[in-house]
Design an enzyme around this catalytic site. Structure first.
Site, PDB file in Angstrom:
ATOM      1  N   GLN A  60      -1.335   9.521  18.502  1.00  0.00           N
ATOM      2  CA  GLN A  60      -2.559   9.046  17.856  1.00  0.00           C
ATOM      3  C   GLN A  60      -2.988   7.664  18.382  1.00  0.00           C
ATOM      4  O   GLN A  60      -3.924   7.070  17.876  1.00  0.00           O
ATOM      5  CB  GLN A  60      -2.423   9.049  16.331  1.00  0.00           C
ATOM      6  N   GLY A  90       0.850  -1.204   0.000  1.00  0.00           N
ATOM      7  CA  GLY A  90       0.000   0.000   0.000  1.00  0.00           C
ATOM      8  C   GLY A  90       0.880   1.245   0.000  1.00  0.00           C
ATOM      9  O   GLY A  90       0.672   2.174  -0.792  1.00  0.00           O
ATOM     10  N   HIS A  91       1.879   1.264   0.898  1.00  0.00           N
ATOM     11  CA  HIS A  91       2.807   2.411   0.932  1.00  0.00           C
ATOM     12  C   HIS A  91       3.574   2.523  -0.386  1.00  0.00           C
ATOM     13  O   HIS A  91       3.818   3.625  -0.877  1.00  0.00           O
ATOM     14  CB  HIS A  91       3.820   2.249   2.076  1.00  0.00           C
ATOM     15  N   LYS A 138      -7.615   3.365   2.248  1.00  0.00           N
ATOM     16  CA  LYS A 138      -7.993   2.395   3.276  1.00  0.00           C
ATOM     17  C   LYS A 138      -8.385   3.111   4.568  1.00  0.00           C
ATOM     18  O   LYS A 138      -9.322   2.732   5.245  1.00  0.00           O
ATOM     19  CB  LYS A 138      -6.872   1.394   3.561  1.00  0.00           C
ATOM     20  N   ASP A 139      -7.653   4.182   4.886  1.00  0.00           N
ATOM     21  CA  ASP A 139      -8.014   5.023   6.030  1.00  0.00           C
ATOM     22  C   ASP A 139      -8.889   6.161   5.497  1.00  0.00           C
ATOM     23  O   ASP A 139      -8.477   7.316   5.452  1.00  0.00           O
ATOM     24  CB  ASP A 139      -6.752   5.569   6.692  1.00  0.00           C
ATOM     25  N   SER A 178      -0.148  -2.736   7.954  1.00  0.00           N
ATOM     26  CA  SER A 178       0.962  -3.163   8.823  1.00  0.00           C
ATOM     27  C   SER A 178       0.437  -4.064   9.934  1.00  0.00           C
ATOM     28  O   SER A 178       1.144  -4.937  10.431  1.00  0.00           O
ATOM     29  CB  SER A 178       1.660  -1.947   9.438  1.00  0.00           C
ATOM     30  N   ARG A 179      -0.817  -3.851  10.331  1.00  0.00           N
ATOM     31  CA  ARG A 179      -1.382  -4.644  11.441  1.00  0.00           C
ATOM     32  C   ARG A 179      -1.706  -6.073  11.028  1.00  0.00           C
ATOM     33  O   ARG A 179      -1.960  -6.914  11.899  1.00  0.00           O
ATOM     34  CB  ARG A 179      -2.620  -3.947  12.013  1.00  0.00           C
TER      35      ARG A 179
END
Ligand code: PAF
Length: 284
Positions: free
Chosen positions: A62, A37-38, A152-153, A189-190
């Site tokens: 955050q 994604g990055h 995604k976010d 990443s999670r």
């Protein structure tokens, strides 16, 4: 050759040198542990700008008190290799002290009202204030022409667009599509927290969203019915626990009754102890 710097002064010096040459600058803000994604954000920035800065900083403000700040995955060497291969020019990898002063000598936060309290904001009340604060700081440090964020976010993307508009930041926000594994799981990443059984179970997110989207495409306009279809599909998976399933207006993130306008369908689901998010947007 990608350069890694740890101080605000070094970033400013490098960006000023590029500006003197008349070069444009793209920023890809990340918390590191870079995945495909990055990579897609970096690729787009490299294509659209003369130079690309990637920030690599796990932003403590955050994360809520019981969240995964300490266990959040980190691997700077891997990140350097990814940015290098992607054609990025500079990694900004500051310490917490560099960003927030010694012992958090820091008083100023940026909060976008209205958009930050629903969806992920309901269960993560300080999250978006932390995101907006660090992103504002990065915008002031790097002064990019463009900044790149993943869809995604989606709530984060919407909030940052609003912040840039409300506070007159002189840059363009570029939203980039969700990148998925071959089986549909949105890259995150999670995902590294998931064991094999949970990794399989996590497919219920994209499967449920696909069912919801198919129902809308087949003519279903009742948002409650689409939410029910998505909820039912997720609940069929025994390892899942729903945080939320929401359909909101993509322009203001307020819940809608009908799916006929521009909508964001967003979900957050625990798979075991890992909280995953996913969504789709229909723009009309
Ligand atoms: O999306 C993220 O990884 C983070 O929220 C961001 C934008 C880098 C701010 O810490």
């Amino acid at each position: 050759m990608v350069k890694v710097v740890e101080t605000v002064a070094e970033v400013r010096e490098q960006v000023a040198a590029w500006r003197r040459e008349g070069l444009t600058v793209g920023l890809v803000p990340t918390m590191g542990y870079l995945h495909d994604g990055h990579k897609s954000l970096i690729a787009r920035s490299v294509k659209e700008n003369d130079r690309t800065v990637v920030s690599d900083f796990v932003n403590p403000i955050q994360f809520g008190p019981n969240e995964d700040l300490d266990s959040y995955p980190r691997d700077l060497d891997h990140d350097i290799a990814v940015v290098e291969q992607g054609g990025g020019d500079l990694i900004f990898h500051p310490s917490v002290e560099e960003m927030y002063g010694k012992d958090f000598d820091f008083y100023t936060y940026v909060k976008v009202e209205e958009l930050s309290s629903g969806l992920c904001g309901a269960s993560r009340p300080i999250h978006f204030r932390g995101v907006c604060t660090v992103v504002s700081k990065l915008f002031h440090i790097v002064c990019p022409d463009r900044a790149y964020f993943g869809q995604k976010d989606a709530q984060q993307l919407s909030i940052i667009r609003r912040m840039v508009r409300d506070l007159n930041f002189p840059l363009e926000i570029c939203g980039c599509p969700i990148i998925r594994e071959e089986d549909g799981l949105a890259k995150s990443s999670r995902n590294t927290y998931l064991n094999a059984e949970e990794r399989q179970a996590a497919l219920c997110l994209s499967r449920a969203l696909n069912k919801g989207k198919a129902a809308i495409e087949a003519g279903e306009t009742d948002a409650a019915k689409v939410r029910a279809i998505i909820t039912e599909e997720i609940e069929r998976e025994p390892l899942s626990k729903i945080d939320y399933v929401e359909i909101v207006d993509w322009n203001n993130l307020k819940p809608v009754d009908s799916t006929e306008g521009s909508i964001l369908t967003a979900i957050a689901v625990y798979i075991g102890t890992t909280r995953l998010i996913d969504n789709f947007i229909i723009e009309r």
